[in-house]
Enzyme design. Structure first.
Site, PDB file in Angstrom:
ATOM      1  NE  ARG A 226      -4.294  -1.399   0.125  1.00  0.00           N
ATOM      2  CZ  ARG A 226      -4.459  -2.482  -0.613  1.00  0.00           C
ATOM      3  NH1 ARG A 226      -3.472  -2.879  -1.412  1.00  0.00           N
ATOM      4  NH2 ARG A 226      -5.579  -3.185  -0.561  1.00  0.00           N
ATOM      5  CD  GLU A 254      -2.663   3.543  -5.200  1.00  0.00           C
ATOM      6  OE1 GLU A 254      -3.770   3.008  -5.486  1.00  0.00           O
ATOM      7  OE2 GLU A 254      -1.657   2.882  -4.915  1.00  0.00           O
ATOM      8  CG  HIS A 273      -3.086  -0.380  -6.770  1.00  0.00           C
ATOM      9  ND1 HIS A 273      -3.492   0.239  -5.625  1.00  0.00           N
ATOM     10  CD2 HIS A 273      -3.071  -1.714  -6.480  1.00  0.00           C
ATOM     11  CE1 HIS A 273      -3.727  -0.661  -4.678  1.00  0.00           C
ATOM     12  NE2 HIS A 273      -3.482  -1.868  -5.178  1.00  0.00           N
TER      13      HIS A 273
END
Length: 310
Positions: A226, A254, A273
Site C-alpha cells: 500500500r 492514489e 496499482h
C-alpha cells in the site's frame, strides 16, 4: 424461515457448483458510479456480502443498511478501506489466495525491469536509438521481503529459481522468518527490498527517511503493498540523490496527481496499482468465494478471518 441471502458482484454461475441452502442476488456495482445508489429492497436480508473489487471505501456505505449481515468477504488482500466500516459482530474476511499469483508475477516484473534497465530501453526504442549498456542481474542478489504472508511466500517461490538469497520478515518472528524488530539490521545488507506488508497503524510510514537511509548504495525498493507504507516525500528526497532506485505499484495518494514529484524522480518505475488484476484473478476469486460459502452454509468456521491488525 427463508434461506440466507448472499449478494455477489458477479453471476453466481461463475462459482460453478454453489452450495445448497443459500439465495443469491447480484448487486450491480456499476450503480456506484452515479450520483445516487439504487439499493435493492432486499438489502435488509443480506447475510453474506461480497463487495465488488477496487471501488474504494464507498462500497461499504450499503453495509449500514444490512440488518441481517453476518459476513463480509472481500476480494482484496488488504482490508484497510474496510476497517471501521464493518459493524460489530460481523465477520470480515479478506481475499487471501486471490492475488498471490498476479502480485508475485508483477513483483518479479518490476524487479527484473528495474535491474535490467527496461524503462531506458523502451525510451531508446521510442527514439529509434540503439544504446547498449551494462545492467545488474537478479542472480546473486539478497532480497528482503518485508511482509511475509501468502503474497510474500508466493514472491519468494518465484525468486528462488533466479539464484537469489531471500530473507522474509514478518511482524512476529517464526521458523525461518525474521521479525520486524530486526529490520534496522537487515535493511543495509539487502540488494532488493520488497514491501508486501498490510497497511496498519504499525506499518504506516514504515519506509521513511531513516529506513531509506539505511539502504545500501544501488539497492532497489519495490512497493507492492500500500502506498501509505512509504513516506512519499522521503522517497522523493532519497531518489533525488540517485543513490538508490525504486519500483512502485502503489503510491500515496492514489491516483497519483499529475503534479506529483514522483513522476519525474530519477531511478523510478511506476505502475498504476495493477498487481492484483490479471487473467489469474477471477478463477481464484471464484474459488475462494465458493469455498467460503460452502463453509458458511455448513456452519463451519470461515477462512481468512481478519480479527486483528492483519
Amino acid at each position: 424461515m427463508s434461506d440466507p441471502l448472499v449478494w455477489l458482484p458477479f453471476d453466481p454461475a461463475e462459482l460453478g457448483e454453489v452450495p445448497p441452502g443459500l439465495r443469491f442476488e447480484v448487486f450491480d456495482h456499476r450503480r456506484f458510479g452515479g450520483a445516487e445508489v439504487e439499493v435493492p429492497g432486499s438489502v435488509g436480508e443480506v447475510a453474506f456480502y461480497v463487495p465488488p473489487y477496487l471501488l474504494g471505501s464507498r462500497i461499504f456505505d450499503v453495509v449500514e443498511q444490512m440488518k441481517s449481515l453476518q459476513v463480509v468477504q472481500l476480494l482484496t488482500a488488504g482490508v484497510d478501506e474496510a476497517r471501521g466500516r464493518i459493524p460489530q459482530g460481523v465477520t470480515l474476511c479478506n481475499g487471501r489466495g486471490i492475488h498471490d499469483t498476479s502480485t508475485a508475477e508483477l513483483t518479479l516484473t518490476l524487479i527484473l525491469s528495474s535491474l535490467r534497465g527496461i524503462p531506458d530501453h523502451v525510451r531508446h526504442q521510442d527514439k529509434h536509438t540503439w544504446q547498449q549498456a551494462w545492467f545488474p542481474a537478479l542472480a546473486d542478489k539478497r532480497v528482503l521481503i518485508v511482509g511475509y504472508g501468502a503474497i510474500g511466500r508466493a514472491i519468494e517461490q518465484r525468486l528462488l529459481p533466479f539464484e537469489t538469497e531471500v530473507v522474509g520478515v514478518a511482524r512476529t518472528a517464526r521458523g525461518g522468518v525474521r521479525g520486524f524488530d530486526e529490520l534496522s539490521s537487515l535493511v543495509p545488507d539487502a540488494d532488493v527490498i520488497v514491501i508486501a506488508t498490510p497497511l496498519t497503524d504499525e506499518t504506516r510510514g514504515l519506509v521513511d527517511s531513516e529506513f531509506l537511509g539505511r539502504m545500501k548504495d544501488g539497492a532497489l525498493l519495490v512497493n507492492i503493498a500500500r502506498g501509505g507504507v512509504v513516506v512519499t516525500d522521503d522517497l522523493v528526497a532519497e531518489l533525488a540523490t540517485e543513490r538508490i532506485s525504486a519500483a512502485l505499484d502503489v503510491v500515496d495518494p492514489e491516483p497519483l496527481p499529475q503534479d506529483s514529484p514522483l513522476w519525474d524522480s530519477p531511478n523510478l518505475l511506476i505502475t498504476p496499482h495493477v498487481g492484483g488484476p490479471s487473467s489469474a484473478t477471477w478463477p481464484r476469486a471464484h474459488r475462494v468465494v465458493r469455498e467460503q460459502l460452502e463453509r458458511f452454509a455448513a456452519g463451519e468456521p470461515l477462512e481468512n478471518v481478519m480479527s486483528g491488525d492483519y
